[in-house]
Design a protein around this motif. Structure first.
Motif, mmCIF file in Angstrom:
data_model
loop_
_atom_site.group_PDB
_atom_site.id
_atom_site.type_symbol
_atom_site.label_atom_id
_atom_site.label_comp_id
_atom_site.label_asym_id
_atom_site.label_seq_id
_atom_site.Cartn_x
_atom_site.Cartn_y
_atom_site.Cartn_z
ATOM 1 N N GLN A 138 -4.284 1.900 -5.993
ATOM 2 C CA GLN A 138 -4.563 1.848 -7.434
ATOM 3 C C GLN A 138 -5.294 3.095 -7.894
ATOM 4 O O GLN A 138 -4.932 3.715 -8.902
ATOM 5 N N LEU A 139 -6.322 3.495 -7.161
ATOM 6 C CA LEU A 139 -7.080 4.681 -7.543
ATOM 7 C C LEU A 139 -6.213 5.931 -7.453
ATOM 8 O O LEU A 139 -6.299 6.822 -8.310
ATOM 9 N N MET A 140 -5.361 6.004 -6.447
ATOM 10 C CA MET A 140 -4.475 7.168 -6.306
ATOM 11 C C MET A 140 -3.542 7.306 -7.496
ATOM 12 O O MET A 140 -3.344 8.398 -8.035
ATOM 13 N N ALA A 150 0.831 -1.209 0.000
ATOM 14 C CA ALA A 150 0.000 0.000 0.000
ATOM 15 C C ALA A 150 0.863 1.256 0.000
ATOM 16 O O ALA A 150 0.587 2.218 -0.737
ATOM 17 N N LEU A 151 1.915 1.267 0.814
ATOM 18 C CA LEU A 151 2.788 2.443 0.831
ATOM 19 C C LEU A 151 3.594 2.557 -0.454
ATOM 20 O O LEU A 151 3.882 3.673 -0.910
ATOM 21 N N ALA A 152 3.946 1.433 -1.068
ATOM 22 C CA ALA A 152 4.608 1.504 -2.373
ATOM 23 C C ALA A 152 3.712 2.212 -3.379
ATOM 24 O O ALA A 152 4.171 3.069 -4.156
ATOM 25 N N MET A 153 2.423 1.873 -3.371
ATOM 26 C CA MET A 153 1.473 2.516 -4.283
ATOM 27 C C MET A 153 1.339 4.007 -3.957
ATOM 28 O O MET A 153 1.324 4.864 -4.850
ATOM 29 N N ALA A 154 1.233 4.321 -2.674
ATOM 30 C CA ALA A 154 1.128 5.725 -2.267
ATOM 31 C C ALA A 154 2.368 6.511 -2.674
ATOM 32 O O ALA A 154 2.274 7.671 -3.098
ATOM 33 N N TYR A 155 3.529 5.882 -2.574
ATOM 34 C CA TYR A 155 4.775 6.562 -2.939
ATOM 35 C C TYR A 155 4.845 6.811 -4.448
ATOM 36 O O TYR A 155 5.381 7.843 -4.883
ATOM 37 N N ILE A 156 4.329 5.883 -5.244
ATOM 38 C CA ILE A 156 4.262 6.135 -6.688
ATOM 39 C C ILE A 156 3.313 7.295 -6.959
ATOM 40 O O ILE A 156 3.610 8.189 -7.758
ATOM 41 N N ALA A 157 2.170 7.307 -6.296
ATOM 42 C CA ALA A 157 1.203 8.390 -6.482
ATOM 43 C C ALA A 157 1.785 9.740 -6.113
ATOM 44 O O ALA A 157 1.371 10.778 -6.644
ATOM 45 N N THR A 158 2.776 9.738 -5.221
ATOM 46 C CA THR A 158 3.410 10.972 -4.747
ATOM 47 C C THR A 158 4.645 11.336 -5.558
ATOM 48 O O THR A 158 5.187 12.430 -5.391
ATOM 49 N N GLY A 159 5.135 10.414 -6.390
ATOM 50 C CA GLY A 159 6.337 10.680 -7.163
ATOM 51 C C GLY A 159 7.621 10.307 -6.462
ATOM 52 O O GLY A 159 8.711 10.593 -6.952
ATOM 53 N N ARG A 160 7.531 9.639 -5.309
ATOM 54 C CA ARG A 160 8.737 9.212 -4.595
ATOM 55 C C ARG A 160 9.356 7.982 -5.252
ATOM 56 O O ARG A 160 10.577 7.827 -5.269
ATOM 57 N N LEU A 161 8.496 7.080 -5.690
ATOM 58 C CA LEU A 161 8.909 5.904 -6.454
ATOM 59 C C LEU A 161 8.318 6.000 -7.853
ATOM 60 O O LEU A 161 7.324 6.710 -8.061
ATOM 61 N N ASP A 162 8.895 5.257 -8.776
ATOM 62 C CA ASP A 162 8.418 5.298 -10.150
ATOM 63 C C ASP A 162 7.649 4.048 -10.562
ATOM 64 O O ASP A 162 6.841 4.098 -11.488
ATOM 65 N N ALA A 163 7.901 2.927 -9.872
ATOM 66 C CA ALA A 163 7.208 1.688 -10.234
ATOM 67 C C ALA A 163 7.282 0.694 -9.090
ATOM 68 O O ALA A 163 8.186 0.749 -8.239
ATOM 69 N N TYR A 164 6.338 -0.233 -9.104
ATOM 70 C CA TYR A 164 6.271 -1.320 -8.117
ATOM 71 C C TYR A 164 5.815 -2.576 -8.839
ATOM 72 O O TYR A 164 4.833 -2.554 -9.588
ATOM 73 N N VAL A 165 6.522 -3.675 -8.603
ATOM 74 C CA VAL A 165 6.197 -4.947 -9.247
ATOM 75 C C VAL A 165 6.193 -6.048 -8.190
ATOM 76 O O VAL A 165 7.111 -6.119 -7.359
ATOM 77 N N GLU A 166 5.168 -6.905 -8.230
ATOM 78 C CA GLU A 166 5.150 -8.072 -7.341
ATOM 79 C C GLU A 166 4.319 -9.175 -7.974
ATOM 80 O O GLU A 166 3.310 -8.911 -8.633
#
Length: 252
Positions: free
Chosen positions: A215-217, A187-203
């Motif tokens: 996902q919605l964010m 969930a925090l990985a997704m939030a961080y992408i929404a914020t621009g801290r991370l660029d992608a998450y894969v699992e």
């Protein structure tokens, strides 16, 4: 939808306070799995959230990580992860959160989402059709479009088959990007992408409650989320979430 968002935010904050107040204390373990931990506090957090939601919307359904679906047969279904990052929490690593989303029951269209990190006092919120916010300020995904500039988090799932697939994918991605991170909370990985801290998450293997709010964010901020049935565990999903600009699909 404002009432849904207000309820989700209030419930996430209440649950977040409870789990933060218990952080570092002696914890009751319900189940110690090979690559996971189930805590009694997960159950308590979900009950707190469930009680708050059903007190306002008694006909709504709630799908949670702990205990499956309960509630009524109304048109709205809530998706709850009471502690995302339980292993971090158990070992005293301050990277975990509460994630709550609501969607239309029939169409599965996500309506609102809230992710609350109580250790950082960060609250992400989103309503369909609007940009996501972090502590009341509008956020968006990053503009990084080259893999060489990207910071990507790769999650490693709970079975040998999923781990092996994750290792191979990690190797393909890690050679191409600026940095990789393994953080322990989807969930925090997704939030961080929404914020621009991370660029992608894969699992390879995640569940709906791990990623619904995030996902919605991401999608409301211009990013993309690819979901497909996991090949390693029925009922779970493979995910690739990114800013919509990286060519990360080439490395999956």
């Amino acid at each position: 939808m404002n009432e849904l968002l207000a309820t989700a935010t209030e419930a996430a904050h209440a649950a977040g306070k409870m789990i933060k107040d218990n952080f570092g204390s002696e914890l009751t373990v319900n189940e110690m799995q090979r690559h996971d931990i189930k805590l009694e506090l997960d159950v308590q957090s979900q009950k707190l959230i469930t009680d708050m939601i059903l007190a306002r919307f008694p006909d709504h359904a709630i799908l949670g990580e702990e205990g499956g679906e309960i509630g009524g047969n109304g048109e709205i279904e809530w998706i709850v992860d009471p502690i995302d990052g339980t292993v971090n929490y158990f070992f005293g690593i301050p990277h975990f959160c509460v994630s709550i989303a609501a969607r239309k029951r029939e169409s599965k269209e996500l309506l609102i989402g809230v992710i609350f990190d109580p250790t950082q006092n960060e609250t992400w919120t989103v309503v369909r059709g609007e940009k996501a916010q972090l502590n009341g300020k509008t956020i968006a995904v990053s503009n990084r479009a080259e893999m060489a500039d990207a910071v990507v988090t790769v999650g490693f799932s709970k079975s040998k088959e999923a781990l092996d697939l994750g290792f191979a994918r990690y190797k393909r991605i890690a050679y191409e990007v600026r940095k990789t991170r393994m953080l322990g909370s989807a969930a925090l990985a997704m939030a961080y992408i929404a914020t621009g801290r991370l660029d992608a998450y894969v699992e390879e293997q995640i569940s709906l409650w791990d990623i619904a709010a995030g996902q919605l964010m991401i999608e409301m901020g211009g990013g993309k989320v690819m979901l497909k049935p996991s090949t390693t565990k029925p009922g779970t999903m493979f995910i690739c979430a990114w800013n919509g600009k990286l060519p990360i699909e080439e490395y999956l």
